[in-house]
Design an enzyme around this catalytic site. Sequence first.
Site, PDB file in Angstrom:
ATOM      1  N   LYS A  52       0.839  -1.208   0.000  1.00 22.96           N
ATOM      2  CA  LYS A  52       0.000   0.000   0.000  1.00 22.96           C
ATOM      3  C   LYS A  52       0.875   1.260   0.000  1.00 22.96           C
ATOM      4  O   LYS A  52       0.605   2.217  -0.730  1.00 22.96           O
ATOM      5  CB  LYS A  52      -0.935  -0.009   1.224  1.00 22.96           C
ATOM      6  CG  LYS A  52      -2.012  -1.098   1.150  1.00 22.96           C
ATOM      7  CD  LYS A  52      -2.791  -1.256   2.462  1.00 22.96           C
ATOM      8  CE  LYS A  52      -3.754  -2.438   2.383  1.00 22.96           C
ATOM      9  NZ  LYS A  52      -4.530  -2.653   3.618  1.00 22.96           N
ATOM     10  N   GLN A  96      -4.365  -1.208   9.795  1.00 20.89           N
ATOM     11  CA  GLN A  96      -4.321  -2.563   9.233  1.00 20.89           C
ATOM     12  C   GLN A  96      -4.848  -3.580  10.239  1.00 20.89           C
ATOM     13  O   GLN A  96      -4.472  -3.570  11.406  1.00 20.89           O
ATOM     14  CB  GLN A  96      -2.878  -2.902   8.824  1.00 20.89           C
ATOM     15  CG  GLN A  96      -2.724  -4.221   8.088  1.00 20.89           C
ATOM     16  CD  GLN A  96      -3.361  -4.233   6.708  1.00 20.89           C
ATOM     17  OE1 GLN A  96      -3.554  -3.202   6.077  1.00 20.89           O
ATOM     18  NE2 GLN A  96      -3.731  -5.411   6.242  1.00 20.89           N
ATOM     19  N   ASP A 119     -10.867   3.119   4.188  1.00 19.39           N
ATOM     20  CA  ASP A 119     -11.145   1.676   4.159  1.00 19.39           C
ATOM     21  C   ASP A 119     -12.650   1.385   4.116  1.00 19.39           C
ATOM     22  O   ASP A 119     -13.060   0.269   3.818  1.00 19.39           O
ATOM     23  CB  ASP A 119     -10.576   1.015   5.431  1.00 19.39           C
ATOM     24  CG  ASP A 119      -9.365   0.139   5.140  1.00 19.39           C
ATOM     25  OD1 ASP A 119      -9.233  -0.328   3.991  1.00 19.39           O
ATOM     26  OD2 ASP A 119      -8.575  -0.085   6.072  1.00 19.39           O
TER      27      ASP A 119
HETATM   28  N1  GUN Z   1      -6.825  -6.672   6.580  1.00 21.87           N
HETATM   29  C1  GUN Z   1      -7.202  -7.431   5.536  1.00 21.87           C
HETATM   30  N2  GUN Z   1      -7.756  -6.665   4.577  1.00 21.87           N
HETATM   31  C2  GUN Z   1      -7.731  -5.413   5.033  1.00 21.87           C
HETATM   32  C3  GUN Z   1      -8.153  -4.166   4.493  1.00 21.87           C
HETATM   33  O1  GUN Z   1      -8.684  -4.045   3.383  1.00 21.87           O
HETATM   34  N3  GUN Z   1      -7.929  -3.078   5.260  1.00 21.87           N
HETATM   35  C4  GUN Z   1      -7.364  -3.161   6.479  1.00 21.87           C
HETATM   36  N4  GUN Z   1      -7.211  -2.035   7.179  1.00 21.87           N
HETATM   37  N5  GUN Z   1      -6.958  -4.285   7.019  1.00 21.87           N
HETATM   38  C5  GUN Z   1      -7.136  -5.405   6.285  1.00 21.87           C
END
Ligand code: GUN
Length: 285
Positions: A52, A96, A119
């Site tokens: 990311k 995350q 998100d």
């Molecule tokens: N963990 C697994 N997928 C995601 C996501 O799309 N965003 C976040 N913040 N954590 C995750």
Amino acid sequence: MILLDGKATSQTIRTELAGEVRALAEKHGRPPGLAVVIVGEDPASKVYVRMKVKACHETGILSRHLELPESTSQAELERVVDDLNADPSIDGILVQLPLPRQLDAQPILDRINPDKDVDGFHPVNVGRLALGLPGFVSCTPAGCMELLRRYGLRPEGKHAVIVGRSNIVGKPLALLLQQPTEMGNATVTVCHSRTPDLAEHTRRADFLFAAIGKPGMISGDMVKDGAVVVDVGISRTDDGLKGDCDFEAMRDRVSAITPVPGGVGPMTIAMLLRNTVDSCARRLG
Ligand code: GUN
């Protein structure tokens, strides 16, 4: 059979976004900013977060990568979120998941300013989606829909079957597919671990979305001839990364399918960048 190439499509989107980022930075004197918070040492999370942050750099988005120790307390993480909420250079905040055991994720997600919640996990944004109001949509479901849209595959009037009912994927997908919008107007069935005779449902799908996290669980004989298959699953196996669908067994009977890797995964990151740029544009007017 059309291979739905998420890697190439996400690259196209990222190039488009880079242009928008340059224009925003020129007009307002700063680029869009995304804070990516990771707590602890979960190896898969570290890989995702690195991807990311790298994608931000390549698009011209400023990223602030905050790595907090495994022992971080609830109050400490809440402080970090509060500071990012108040920081005018930050347009998007991503914490995350999963978080270490001592931390309760929901109050942390609830604390993020909904207008920085790129998100789309905040209850306000989930509620906006449920009501058909503008807001941030969870990146993986948004990426599935954008990939289909760019290939001209419209679920309108079709039967969409989703396997998986998670808050991050299955639930928001079900909402998007039934909305009265360009990429909605489908008839939606949601299946899950307690659904008896799963195959009976999946065989009726014109559009099948697999979001279970069990490699190869959807076998070739569980899909209809000519179906469009979107495989959201990604699991590490001895044979490498595998999706929820037995790709080889169904490739000759479906009309379109996403590969794993290179399908939904890169689209998820592209939608995170999209949401961050949108947030910045909204904030700066
Ligand atoms: N963990 C697994 N997928 C995601 C996501 O799309 N965003 C976040 N913040 N954590 C995750």
